[in-house]
Design a protein around this motif. Sequence first.
Motif, mmCIF file in Angstrom:
data_model
loop_
_atom_site.group_PDB
_atom_site.id
_atom_site.type_symbol
_atom_site.label_atom_id
_atom_site.label_comp_id
_atom_site.label_asym_id
_atom_site.label_seq_id
_atom_site.Cartn_x
_atom_site.Cartn_y
_atom_site.Cartn_z
ATOM 1 N N THR A 55 4.592 6.660 -0.140
ATOM 2 C CA THR A 55 4.627 6.434 -1.576
ATOM 3 C C THR A 55 5.855 5.601 -1.912
ATOM 4 O O THR A 55 6.938 5.822 -1.366
ATOM 5 C CB THR A 55 4.688 7.750 -2.364
ATOM 6 N N SER A 56 5.695 4.636 -2.790
ATOM 7 C CA SER A 56 6.842 3.852 -3.229
ATOM 8 C C SER A 56 7.717 4.717 -4.118
ATOM 9 O O SER A 56 7.218 5.579 -4.854
ATOM 10 C CB SER A 56 6.385 2.609 -3.985
ATOM 11 N N THR A 57 9.031 4.507 -4.055
ATOM 12 C CA THR A 57 9.922 5.353 -4.852
ATOM 13 C C THR A 57 9.772 5.084 -6.342
ATOM 14 O O THR A 57 10.180 5.917 -7.152
ATOM 15 C CB THR A 57 11.390 5.150 -4.434
ATOM 16 N N ASP A 58 9.188 3.938 -6.716
ATOM 17 C CA ASP A 58 8.865 3.744 -8.135
ATOM 18 C C ASP A 58 7.540 4.413 -8.494
ATOM 19 O O ASP A 58 7.110 4.390 -9.645
ATOM 20 C CB ASP A 58 8.832 2.251 -8.496
ATOM 21 N N ASN A 59 6.875 5.038 -7.494
ATOM 22 C CA ASN A 59 5.641 5.822 -7.631
ATOM 23 C C ASN A 59 4.487 5.043 -8.236
ATOM 24 O O ASN A 59 3.627 5.605 -8.895
ATOM 25 C CB ASN A 59 5.883 7.104 -8.443
ATOM 26 N N LYS A 60 4.439 3.748 -7.966
ATOM 27 C CA LYS A 60 3.326 2.936 -8.443
ATOM 28 C C LYS A 60 2.338 2.597 -7.314
ATOM 29 O O LYS A 60 1.333 1.936 -7.559
ATOM 30 C CB LYS A 60 3.857 1.665 -9.108
ATOM 31 N N ASP A 61 2.651 3.067 -6.110
ATOM 32 C CA ASP A 61 1.749 2.850 -4.978
ATOM 33 C C ASP A 61 1.742 4.067 -4.067
ATOM 34 O O ASP A 61 2.772 4.725 -3.884
ATOM 35 C CB ASP A 61 2.181 1.628 -4.162
ATOM 36 N N ARG A 62 0.564 4.321 -3.507
ATOM 37 C CA ARG A 62 0.403 5.350 -2.478
ATOM 38 C C ARG A 62 -0.516 4.779 -1.409
ATOM 39 O O ARG A 62 -1.627 4.334 -1.704
ATOM 40 C CB ARG A 62 -0.201 6.622 -3.066
ATOM 41 N N TRP A 63 -0.014 4.762 -0.184
ATOM 42 C CA TRP A 63 -0.767 4.182 0.913
ATOM 43 C C TRP A 63 -1.154 5.261 1.928
ATOM 44 O O TRP A 63 -0.344 6.128 2.264
ATOM 45 C CB TRP A 63 0.058 3.122 1.645
ATOM 46 N N ILE A 64 -2.391 5.197 2.418
ATOM 47 C CA ILE A 64 -2.817 5.967 3.577
ATOM 48 C C ILE A 64 -2.813 4.975 4.739
ATOM 49 O O ILE A 64 -3.537 3.970 4.713
ATOM 50 C CB ILE A 64 -4.226 6.567 3.395
ATOM 51 N N LEU A 65 -1.984 5.226 5.764
ATOM 52 C CA LEU A 65 -1.706 4.222 6.783
ATOM 53 C C LEU A 65 -1.972 4.759 8.187
ATOM 54 O O LEU A 65 -1.607 5.894 8.502
ATOM 55 C CB LEU A 65 -0.239 3.779 6.688
ATOM 56 N N ASN A 66 -2.601 3.927 8.999
ATOM 57 C CA ASN A 66 -2.811 4.241 10.408
ATOM 58 C C ASN A 66 -1.613 3.709 11.186
ATOM 59 O O ASN A 66 -1.353 2.504 11.205
ATOM 60 C CB ASN A 66 -4.111 3.590 10.886
ATOM 61 N N LEU A 67 -0.865 4.596 11.798
ATOM 62 C CA LEU A 67 0.365 4.224 12.490
ATOM 63 C C LEU A 67 0.090 3.877 13.953
ATOM 64 O O LEU A 67 -0.506 4.668 14.683
ATOM 65 C CB LEU A 67 1.371 5.380 12.421
ATOM 66 N N ASN A 76 -1.630 -0.135 10.008
ATOM 67 C CA ASN A 76 -2.879 -0.719 9.529
ATOM 68 C C ASN A 76 -3.310 0.070 8.305
ATOM 69 O O ASN A 76 -3.271 1.308 8.306
ATOM 70 C CB ASN A 76 -3.965 -0.657 10.602
ATOM 71 N N LEU A 77 -3.705 -0.626 7.260
ATOM 72 C CA LEU A 77 -4.024 0.028 5.993
ATOM 73 C C LEU A 77 -5.374 0.727 6.041
ATOM 74 O O LEU A 77 -6.373 0.151 6.483
ATOM 75 C CB LEU A 77 -4.032 -1.013 4.867
ATOM 76 N N ILE A 78 -5.397 1.978 5.604
ATOM 77 C CA ILE A 78 -6.641 2.722 5.405
ATOM 78 C C ILE A 78 -7.024 2.691 3.929
ATOM 79 O O ILE A 78 -8.149 2.397 3.560
ATOM 80 C CB ILE A 78 -6.499 4.178 5.900
ATOM 81 N N ASP A 79 -6.043 2.991 3.058
ATOM 82 C CA ASP A 79 -6.327 2.998 1.623
ATOM 83 C C ASP A 79 -5.035 2.764 0.859
ATOM 84 O O ASP A 79 -3.965 3.239 1.254
ATOM 85 C CB ASP A 79 -6.941 4.334 1.191
ATOM 86 N N ARG A 80 -5.136 2.017 -0.218
ATOM 87 C CA ARG A 80 -4.006 1.819 -1.124
ATOM 88 C C ARG A 80 -4.421 2.192 -2.536
ATOM 89 O O ARG A 80 -5.408 1.684 -3.058
ATOM 90 C CB ARG A 80 -3.538 0.360 -1.115
ATOM 91 N N GLN A 81 -3.663 3.095 -3.149
ATOM 92 C CA GLN A 81 -3.853 3.429 -4.553
ATOM 93 C C GLN A 81 -2.684 2.822 -5.322
ATOM 94 O O GLN A 81 -1.528 3.156 -5.065
ATOM 95 C CB GLN A 81 -3.881 4.934 -4.759
ATOM 96 N N HIS A 82 -3.009 1.934 -6.239
ATOM 97 C CA HIS A 82 -1.969 1.282 -7.039
ATOM 98 C C HIS A 82 -2.184 1.619 -8.505
ATOM 99 O O HIS A 82 -3.325 1.637 -8.984
ATOM 100 C CB HIS A 82 -2.010 -0.230 -6.842
ATOM 101 N N ASP A 83 -1.110 1.887 -9.216
ATOM 102 C CA ASP A 83 -1.192 2.195 -10.639
ATOM 103 C C ASP A 83 0.056 1.640 -11.311
ATOM 104 O O ASP A 83 1.171 2.006 -10.948
ATOM 105 C CB ASP A 83 -1.285 3.707 -10.862
ATOM 106 N N GLU A 84 -0.120 0.743 -12.267
ATOM 107 C CA GLU A 84 1.037 0.180 -12.955
ATOM 108 C C GLU A 84 1.750 1.219 -13.814
ATOM 109 O O GLU A 84 2.880 0.987 -14.241
ATOM 110 C CB GLU A 84 0.631 -1.021 -13.810
ATOM 111 N N ALA A 85 1.105 2.357 -14.059
ATOM 112 C CA ALA A 85 1.810 3.476 -14.702
ATOM 113 C C ALA A 85 2.473 4.286 -13.588
ATOM 114 O O ALA A 85 3.581 3.981 -13.171
ATOM 115 C CB ALA A 85 0.843 4.320 -15.519
ATOM 116 N N TRP A 86 1.786 5.300 -13.070
ATOM 117 C CA TRP A 86 2.308 6.019 -11.912
ATOM 118 C C TRP A 86 1.174 6.740 -11.204
ATOM 119 O O TRP A 86 0.149 7.074 -11.788
ATOM 120 C CB TRP A 86 3.421 6.991 -12.303
#
Length: 795
Positions: free
Chosen positions: A357-369, A377-387
Amino acid sequence: MKKYILFLLLCSSEYTFAQQIGPLTVEKIMRDPKWMGSSPTNFRWTADSKTLYFNWNPENKAKEALYKISTSNSKPVKAVDQEDEKLLHVNYVYNKDKSLGLVEKSGDIYLQNLKTKKETRLTNTLERESSPVFLSNGDVVYQLGENLFQLNRATAETKQITNFVKGKAPVKTGSKPATEQDGWLKAQQTELFDIIKKRNTETRGGTGRGGRIRFGVQSGDTKSLKPLYTDDRFLNNVVISPNGRFVTYKLTAPAQNNHNTIVPNYVTASGYTEDIPGRTKVGENESVSQGFIYDKQRDSIYAIQTATIPGIKDIPDFYKEYPKVLDSLKKKNADRLVNFFGPLWNENGSAAVMVATSTDNKDRWILNLDASTGKFNLIDRQHDEAWIGGPGISGFFQGSTGWVDNNHFYYQSEATGYSHLYVADISTGAKKQLTSGKWEVQSVQLAKDKRNFYFKSNKEHPGITNFFSIGVNGGELVQITTMKGLNDITLSPDEKYLAINYSYLNKPGELYIQPNKIGAKAVKVTESTTQEFNSYKWREPDMVSFKNRYGADVYARVYKSDKPHPNHPAVVFVHGAGYLQNVHFGWSTYFREFMFNNLLADNGYTVIDIDYTASSGYGRDHRTGIYRHMGGKDLTDQVDGVKFLAENYGVDLKHVGLYGGSYGGFITLMAMFNESNVFTSGAALRSVTDWAHYNHGYTSNILNEPFNDPIAYKQSSPIYFADKLKGNLLMAHGMVDVNVHFQDIVRITQRFIELGKDNWELAVYPVEDHGFIEPSSWTDEYKRIFKLYENTLKK
């Protein structure tokens, strides 16, 4: 004989009368809540799923007791306190075939043979061993102190497998000097002293003097492990891969130069004022974390690479209102800071997933390490200009996530506007949405056989929760519970029974037991409310909805008065927390306010309780509708609710008050300042008056930070609007409030004094924190609120 019967009847009627609550008063409803009866809590099953334990206090004793029922006999009986420890279900960490389980007990590790029921103690030390796991080869790994240890179950040999060392790695001989001066001094030492020349030679070609050992060289029985230096940062989240090759860990640098607040405590046993250490305020420096991987096979350490995360350099949209800052950020082109959770390894150790999660809490990534490189490698990205937020989704933990099998990973996302359940195929990247609709999946549990998910949802109505199941590949949605209200489920270990904490609008929570089958009947187990509580006919408030001025549906409870006062006054109750749901068909956590609203209705008031914008249970748009403007849509919803009362319940718009605590107190202040033509009187309890003085985790999500988004703070903080106060304002605050500090109310009080306002009063409670405890404090506070309304709304 007739006289004797009459005497018995009189005695009986006296006893019955003694148990009647009679007309509601503040003094009666604000007593110690035990007068109402105590609902059962803390449900836990035994490992064999035959017995359910819970805490309960039906006898109104000083403390609750331990009770139990069985699936064959649902009558509650007191349990012997000592009998539960060995029987209760334990969340074991299992080996591949689930024949063995590991668990920590009192700082030691135990191995349970689940077939023979034999338990073996693996450690017995004064120090704490924790976080046990099985490796793929059957060995056991646990953490002792900061390091991992591996127990070979075949040979009983234990070896240390990590060597975390506090401090910085020593500068290697021959490394480049930090400055020219350092280089000159080093050369001078070598030139002048033979011993330096000799030791430099020994370091390059031998072990040196005094038994010193170069890394990778053993001398006699002396052992060597690669030092993993922590650089004076905090070490946490140490995880080993199932094959034992990779150890991932996180190093966190504590925030520097922050100012921790203090809360003075005036009423103390010592007689002296004592300071309670407090939190920091929003906008202070945050701790910074970095993830690392130790590859034992290659004997190498490398950092997890955030640069490979998609969108890591994105700049939040709100900076467009600050062009100079935006230009500066574009020039820097820096990676945003992130927090990592995991890795979560699949069963065979072939794949690892991390949640970032970004510390500004505008993104959450599910990532394959890729553990061999530290790349993603990206599995899913949730982006929200709010939070980022919503049920099962969080910036503070990994959320509802896990492996279905070695190739499929599940998670929740608000991609459609509501939190729903998804499964991703790690090998192909394909994602499948399992649930859909204008409702939320609120909690998820994968079945033991991994064929389906169990989850709680408000599918039927935003204010009704029930228990459902669905296949891991999707398909038919199966509803298992059906009672109208709130149903909180504790599933038995064998998944054959449901322990249901069920409540209704005017009925506190009770325990029900139901087989985990469609159409099965839930059987009531406990009866907790007292005769006195039951003697009053508590209202079932009208469950209504209305369109706000923006066209969105807003839900509310309305407490009607059977005998409205001639002024037809109304009161708005504003729930706290912001992101909280109070307009539901269950028993409210605001039970005192529920009773007070009944009291107000008895005295001629119509009361409305609104799930305003930002309340939970209604999806992403409702949740984030206050982004950068608290006291915007959440306030106008209250005004639109008053209009709804006038149109549908005959309320007189000239006689309207409101009250609420915490976030509800904040809204009350904003209403009294910015909607003074609507609200005559308000009671603001434990209120936030300036969001720049609240905590970081909550506030920065909604308003960003004061130094980078001052516009948001100025339009959201009541202290900037204090000059607009016209009506009658009561403020109440605990003096040892460690959540919303007493300083908040003191600062706005000073503003009123300087502005020459005289239509306000402040009641202080010297021994109370954010949530009051003492019945005397609750009573005093609500007597003042009732008096305020009686003196202003009925005249």
